[in-house]
Every structure is written in C-alpha cells, then in structure tokens.
Scaffold this motif. Structure first.
Motif, mmCIF file in Angstrom:
data_model
loop_
_atom_site.group_PDB
_atom_site.id
_atom_site.type_symbol
_atom_site.label_atom_id
_atom_site.label_comp_id
_atom_site.label_asym_id
_atom_site.label_seq_id
_atom_site.Cartn_x
_atom_site.Cartn_y
_atom_site.Cartn_z
ATOM 1 N N PHE A 151 47.501 71.439 28.663
ATOM 2 C CA PHE A 151 46.717 72.179 27.679
ATOM 3 C C PHE A 151 46.419 73.579 28.211
ATOM 4 O O PHE A 151 46.351 73.799 29.431
ATOM 5 N N GLU A 173 50.617 65.570 22.283
ATOM 6 C CA GLU A 173 49.476 66.159 21.583
ATOM 7 C C GLU A 173 49.915 67.375 20.751
ATOM 8 O O GLU A 173 49.427 67.577 19.642
ATOM 9 N N LEU A 210 41.063 72.518 23.951
ATOM 10 C CA LEU A 210 42.108 73.395 24.442
ATOM 11 C C LEU A 210 43.360 73.252 23.584
ATOM 12 O O LEU A 210 43.497 72.305 22.808
ATOM 13 N N ARG A 211 44.292 74.166 23.734
ATOM 14 C CA ARG A 211 45.529 74.172 22.955
ATOM 15 C C ARG A 211 46.610 73.375 23.678
ATOM 16 O O ARG A 211 46.934 73.659 24.831
ATOM 17 N N PRO A 212 47.194 72.361 23.033
ATOM 18 C CA PRO A 212 48.199 71.538 23.722
ATOM 19 C C PRO A 212 49.541 72.242 23.867
ATOM 20 O O PRO A 212 49.887 73.130 23.066
ATOM 21 N N HIS A 213 50.299 71.845 24.869
ATOM 22 C CA HIS A 213 51.665 72.335 25.020
ATOM 23 C C HIS A 213 52.459 71.911 23.788
ATOM 24 O O HIS A 213 52.389 70.753 23.362
ATOM 25 N N SER A 240 50.283 65.486 30.178
ATOM 26 C CA SER A 240 49.690 66.327 29.144
ATOM 27 C C SER A 240 49.350 67.682 29.748
ATOM 28 O O SER A 240 48.820 67.748 30.865
#
Length: 225
Positions: A36, A132, A124-127, A34
């Motif tokens: 972020f 996610e 936070l902003r996910p990839h 993951s």
C-alpha cells in the motif's frame, strides 16, 4: 487509557529498517503479499512517498527471528523506496503527522490506515496489481456488481455465524454439568457433510472478499473465521 497502552505496545515493536529497496510486486504474490502507498509531507513541507509491504506467509519462526533482530519482518515501511522501519503485526509505524496502523487476519488485512495526530484516519492506496488493488478497480468500474458482492459476503458470514453459534450452544449444553443446571439445547440446523463443506468454503471466500476491502467486524469476521 487502553488505546494509549495499545499504541505504545505497537510502537515498541517497530525496529529500524535495513535500508533495502522496495521490491517489485509480481502476480504470483497475489495472496502472499500486500503493498500500500501513501503520500505525506514532512514538517518542512517536503512530500515523500511511503509504502507498507506486508508478507502474509511469514510464519512463527520468521516472526521470532525478527523479534531477535534477525530475518525479515512480516511488515515493513518504506520511504521513497527505501526501507526505514519493520515490525511484526499488528503494528503502528510512526510517520509525519501520525502513524500507519497495520493489522492482519487469517484471510488478509483488516487495518492499513493512516491515523493523524488529530485522530482522523484514511485508508492507504493499494498496489494496482495486488488483490486489494484489483478489488478496488472492480468497485470503481462496476459499482453495482461490487455492492452486490459485498452484500452477499455479509449474508454468507451471518449465516455461517448463526450456524456456528447454534452448533456451539448444542455442544456446550450437552456437557453434563451445564445440562444439569440449564438443560440441553438441540440445534434446529444440521447440515450434511457436503453442505457444511460448502458453507465453510463460502465463508472463507466471503472473509477474503471483505479483507480485500479492509472491511472487518470484530464479531462477524472473527467468529466465522
């Protein structure tokens, strides 16, 4: 007091990064990694791009090696694409204006939040290519379908929790010592092998779905996993 001790323990686990660059995200890493992102300004007002890279398949040996100053860490913090910190999870990476809290479960993430010094938090902003990120895109494009999926996941976990609690109570009260004092309890629900397997599979998928949205309830998600 407890929160302060917890935060101090998490910060103590953080080690200096090795200066390596943030690696590209690949589709085959969908369930193993993951990533972020977060934009933050430092004390001079200069904006920096932060990224947290979490490797979900880091085993106990890898974690022990990291504790000894060797090997890769399950979680790493990058600033402008360069690794500046690394740590086992759960952890709290210090950043300008607060910390980034990172915690995982058996099914993925449960915390990936920036918590400011004032106590305000935001995810936070996910990839965009991560699980996610794909789940977030589904929620943006099809909000009604996303809400239905989320509600279904909760229902499945509640059912699985109820079945587990009833079965646990039955096993516990059939202990001779407890049975002598409070009597025995027989669960009204007894699933066949295929039904039990189906419920376990559905529960795992529901827990995974909630993890992709950083949804975690200490009681519901822990006892059903």
């Amino acid at each position: 007091m407890v929160n302060k001790l917890k935060r101090r323990w998490q910060l103590a686990k953080v080690r200096a990064g090795d200066g390596s660059p943030l690696r590209d995200y690949h589709l085959w890493q969908l369930f193993a990694r993951s990533v972020f992102f977060l934009e933050l300004a430092d004390h001079d007002g200069i904006s920096h791009s932060y990224a947290v890279d979490v490797r979900h398949l880091a085993d106990a040996k890898t974690r022990q090696q990291h504790d000894n100053g060797e090997g890769k860490a399950p979680a790493a913090l990058y600033r402008n694409g360069v690794q500046v910190s690394r740590s086992n999870v759960p952890t709290a990476f210090p950043v300008p204006g607060g910390v980034i809290e990172v915690a995982t479960t058996a099914f993925g993430l449960k915390r990936m939040h920036f918590v400011s010094e004032a106590g305000v938090e935001r995810a936070l902003r996910p990839h965009p290519r991560s699980q996610e990120g794909l789940r977030a895109r589904l929620g943006q494009r099809y909000p009604r379908a996303s809400a239905v999926i989320g509600a279904a996941a909760v229902v499945i976990l509640v059912v699985a929790l109820a079945v587990n609690l009833l079965h646990g109570a039955e096993v516990l009260t059939h202990s001779p010592i407890i049975a002598e004092k409070v009597g025995t309890f027989t669960s009204p629900i007894h699933l066949s092998t295929w039904a039990n397997t189906t419920l376990i599979t559905a529960g795992a998928l529901a827990a995974l779905e909630r993890a992709t949205r950083l949804r975690h309830n200490r009681f519901l998600d822990t006892l059903t996993s």
